[in-house]
Design a protein around this motif. Structure first.
Motif, PDB file in Angstrom:
ATOM      1  N   PHE A 177       0.833  -1.203   0.000  1.00  8.99           N
ATOM      2  CA  PHE A 177       0.000   0.000   0.000  1.00  8.99           C
ATOM      3  C   PHE A 177       0.870   1.257   0.000  1.00  8.99           C
ATOM      4  O   PHE A 177       0.621   2.194  -0.760  1.00  8.99           O
ATOM      5  N   GLN A 178       1.902   1.277   0.843  1.00 13.06           N
ATOM      6  CA  GLN A 178       2.792   2.439   0.898  1.00 13.06           C
ATOM      7  C   GLN A 178       3.559   2.620  -0.416  1.00 13.06           C
ATOM      8  O   GLN A 178       3.732   3.736  -0.897  1.00 13.06           O
ATOM      9  N   SER A 179       4.012   1.517  -1.011  1.00 14.08           N
ATOM     10  CA  SER A 179       4.744   1.603  -2.278  1.00 14.08           C
ATOM     11  C   SER A 179       3.838   2.090  -3.401  1.00 14.08           C
ATOM     12  O   SER A 179       4.257   2.875  -4.249  1.00 14.08           O
ATOM     13  N   ARG A 180       2.614   1.607  -3.417  1.00 18.18           N
ATOM     14  CA  ARG A 180       1.676   2.046  -4.448  1.00 18.18           C
ATOM     15  C   ARG A 180       1.415   3.544  -4.336  1.00 18.18           C
ATOM     16  O   ARG A 180       1.361   4.256  -5.339  1.00 18.18           O
ATOM     17  N   GLU A 181       1.266   4.039  -3.113  1.00 16.64           N
ATOM     18  CA  GLU A 181       1.046   5.478  -2.919  1.00 16.64           C
ATOM     19  C   GLU A 181       2.273   6.284  -3.347  1.00 16.64           C
ATOM     20  O   GLU A 181       2.139   7.355  -3.935  1.00 16.64           O
ATOM     21  N   THR A 198       8.989   2.130 -11.631  1.00 22.29           N
ATOM     22  CA  THR A 198       9.653   1.052 -10.911  1.00 22.29           C
ATOM     23  C   THR A 198      10.079   1.564  -9.549  1.00 22.29           C
ATOM     24  O   THR A 198      10.694   2.622  -9.443  1.00 22.29           O
ATOM     25  N   LEU A 199       9.743   0.799  -8.514  1.00 23.22           N
ATOM     26  CA  LEU A 199      10.080   1.149  -7.138  1.00 23.22           C
ATOM     27  C   LEU A 199      10.855   0.012  -6.495  1.00 23.22           C
ATOM     28  O   LEU A 199      10.586  -1.155  -6.755  1.00 23.22           O
ATOM     29  N   LEU A 200      11.797   0.358  -5.661  1.00 30.68           N
ATOM     30  CA  LEU A 200      12.522  -0.601  -4.847  1.00 30.68           C
ATOM     31  C   LEU A 200      12.177  -0.279  -3.408  1.00 30.68           C
ATOM     32  O   LEU A 200      12.624   0.717  -2.866  1.00 30.68           O
ATOM     33  N   GLY A 201      11.309  -1.084  -2.822  1.00 30.00           N
ATOM     34  CA  GLY A 201      10.710  -0.717  -1.542  1.00 30.00           C
ATOM     35  C   GLY A 201       9.720   0.398  -1.818  1.00 30.00           C
ATOM     36  O   GLY A 201       8.811   0.240  -2.622  1.00 30.00           O
ATOM     37  N   SER A 202       9.896   1.529  -1.167  1.00 29.82           N
ATOM     38  CA  SER A 202       9.070   2.704  -1.459  1.00 29.82           C
ATOM     39  C   SER A 202       9.871   3.789  -2.158  1.00 29.82           C
ATOM     40  O   SER A 202       9.448   4.931  -2.259  1.00 29.82           O
ATOM     41  N   GLU A 203      11.043   3.422  -2.675  1.00 31.67           N
ATOM     42  CA  GLU A 203      11.946   4.378  -3.299  1.00 31.67           C
ATOM     43  C   GLU A 203      11.838   4.301  -4.822  1.00 31.67           C
ATOM     44  O   GLU A 203      11.888   3.212  -5.403  1.00 31.67           O
TER      45      GLU A 203
END
Length: 125
Positions: free
Chosen positions: A23-27, A87-92
């Motif tokens: 959820f946090q990564s999607r946001e 593309t995200l690695l974790g929330s980064e």
């Protein structure tokens, strides 16, 4: 507590942690996509991103993280759909891909003011 119940409880906690992290990564992906579309004057269609890929990956410090690729659709002219991905690695944020828009190929041909200031005469219609 029997070991089956303990394992079930741990699995449920791990599932909840994965859901919350997703959820946090999607946001974070949505924030990046909205900012990129606003900066390029593009219209984000459906106002959402969809998970396309989920796999493990390592960050710069060597820690194991989840690498997520989200796809989204945007429009550059208002009457078409183009695909992009973040593309995200974790929330980064790692990468954001917006294909070239057709708007950059368009150029202004003339305006009403230009017709009055033309150096050559206008032909009769």
């Amino acid at each position: 507590m029997p070991w089956v119940e303990v394992l079930s409880l741990l699995a449920m906690l791990a599932g909840c942690a994965l859901w919350f992290d997703s959820f946090q990564s999607r946001e974070a992906g949505m924030r990046a996509v909205r900012a990129a579309c606003a900066a390029e004057d593009l219209l984000l269609l459906d106002d959402t991103v969809a998970l396309a890929s989920l796999r493990p990956g390592r960050d710069d410090e060597g820690r194991l993280r989840l690498r997520r690729v989200y796809r989204f659709e945007f429009s550059d002219t208002g009457n078409n759909r183009r695909n992009g991905q973040v593309t995200l690695l974790g929330s980064e944020l790692v990468a954001l891909h917006l294909p070239h828009s057709e708007r950059s190929r368009l150029r202004l041909v003339g305006t009403a003011d230009d017709e009055q200031n033309r150096p050559f005469p206008r032909l009769p219609s």
